[in-house]
Design an enzyme around this catalytic site. Sequence first.
Site: not given
Lengths: 359, 359
Positions: A27, A31, A40, A77, A154
């Site tokens: 990652r 962020r 973003r 993702d 998921y």
Amino acid sequence: MPNLKNDRFLRALLRQPVDVTPVWMMRQAGRYLPEYRASRAQAGSFLDLCQNPDLACEVTLQPLERFPLDAAILFSDILTIPDAMGLGLYFSEGEGPRFRNPVRDERGIKALGVPDPEQDLGYVMDAVRTIRRELDGRVPLIGFSGSPWTLATYMVEGAGSKNFSQIKGMMFDRPDLIEQLLGTVADAVTAYLNGQIAAGAQALMIFDTWGGVLSPGNYRKYSLAYMDRILKGLHRESEGQRVPVILFTKGGGDWLGDMARTGCDGLGVDWTTDLSDARRRVQDRVALQGNLDPCVLYASPKRIREEVQRVLASYGHGPGHVFNLGHGIHPGVNPDHALALVEAVHELSPQYHSATNLE
Amino acid sequence: MPNLKNDRFLRALLRQPVDVTPVWMMRQAGRYLPEYRASRAQAGSFLDLCQNPDLACEVTLQPLERFPLDAAILFSDILTIPDAMGLGLYFSEGEGPRFRNPVRDERGIKALGVPDPEQDLGYVMDAVRTIRRELDGRVPLIGFSGSPWTLATYMVEGAGSKNFSQIKGMMFDRPDLIEQLLGTVADAVTAYLNGQIAAGAQALMIFDTWGGVLSPGNYRKYSLAYMDRILKGLHRESEGQRVPVILFTKGGGDWLGDMARTGCDGLGVDWTTDLSDARRRVQDRVALQGNLDPCVLYASPKRIREEVQRVLASYGHGPGHVFNLGHGIHPGVNPDHALALVEAVHELSPQYHSATNLE
């Protein structure tokens, strides 16, 4: 394609000698970087960012501008595949990923098809092509996917889960259904990763985020077996080079020996297993990637350096180590601390690769 | 005190011969039982229920009315100690426990005192006394506490956590502060558990819910060392009987060997480690408790029975096994399925305790 200027990462995965231990961070485009937050905001939602190849390329390259990293990883993702299968992925703020149409029964599972990478997931393939072009051979590009078990959790739960009640209930009561679901997802992952290789990915990583919630027997049966099936279906050569594949089961330290026998090239290791133990378990059959606790990045640069030294020493001498965190970098981390990590790896690792110590 | 009519659980923990494998379930008094939900509604909040000794006794005994369990466990919460330290525990619906006044700095840590069990946590001691009286010797009563590391994570984070950034940041940057915090909490747990023994607890369990998020070295230093300190401070004899102590680190399968050397009597094992492996790791030094995945209870009674058989076979012959889930029972489980589990353990286990197989 331009020649690769820095191939340490690929060499380490193939257990070939390197000058310093290569490093990247899971990652690493994320962020914690203000420039990521700006991209973003420009894109709109997180999914909009993933689905825009130019912006996905932009954020993929951002951490490389700041830090002397040895690899780039596709910004995307893990849930793109189920989304392309029609499950309707969305992100509700602060709650993580969700599916509008989770798969709950036999009918739902039988209705699932295998998406065509170029037709149904073209935005990912375009992103890989764009990033490869823009990287211009600086460092290799890693493609990735979620593992079949992780994607299936998921797909059945419809969201992140604490107890995995739905999928485990199905697993214990209707193993035939789970196997059908995992088979379809494994075929989809195989096609997707082969598509990424064709588009220019130079290494691959399979993220098995939730394999660690299984018992040893069920891990082998419902997670590892399907990663093995994918490995056997991948085109492991591209542009005259081997495309190494890394498997990473979070919490799977106990099972590294089994994982090493699949034919993968490297294994991700989280911080709950020491690399010295991990190395004994895989008996130098494969490379190891890891394993600093990402929370170390909340400490001072001095402490970060000490912990980097500890991880390097734990792996020890010789080839086959890719330095990484044991999990994705946390959103609140100071980017200067990430720089301290990357620099420490390069500065402290040459002693582990000196000629006299090569195996 | 009346004589104990069923001492299988205590005998198994001391590795003495038993007729059948004893069984209880973590969180056996809980939301999956309609009678629990009724008592909870009567009490008001979850905390009101914990703080009312008569109602705490009532819910403790409820599962024993339904199932032939071999032990009762005090109904309480692991966060009673930090609450008594003044942190202000509350539960926000659907979000788990929170503290009004988390401990974030040196000043906060230095200000913490060790609560007096009778004075500051009298409602727990009263609950133990009430339950012992009402149990009337049917089965032994287990007292419990959270581990120092686990309590400290909640105290510093102020709530449940995903990444444990706050406490780990402090651990990496200010190990001296964390050690001071853990020392105070360990003293508080020791006093609390000794209070429970004095009040009538016949066995103890220390829940180390979050030890598994640490690296092996930090686990030994920040979690195991403080559980060891508690063990050394406990009065292990009461009413002429040994009071056995069980340690349970969720996700700590790799460290069972280290844990077995602390002087505990038993170790909890979650389902990610097979009991056969666990038994090899502890070399029959201690008893083992576990380790069915609670999600098995979502499957049919027939499948539950098969999985019970698998767990019994994995432990194998001889004394020292307490059957349990590998984690607390989930709220959505059908109580009839819990009954199927308990009955299966008693029906299928005698073969593992036959005289010819005793060690």
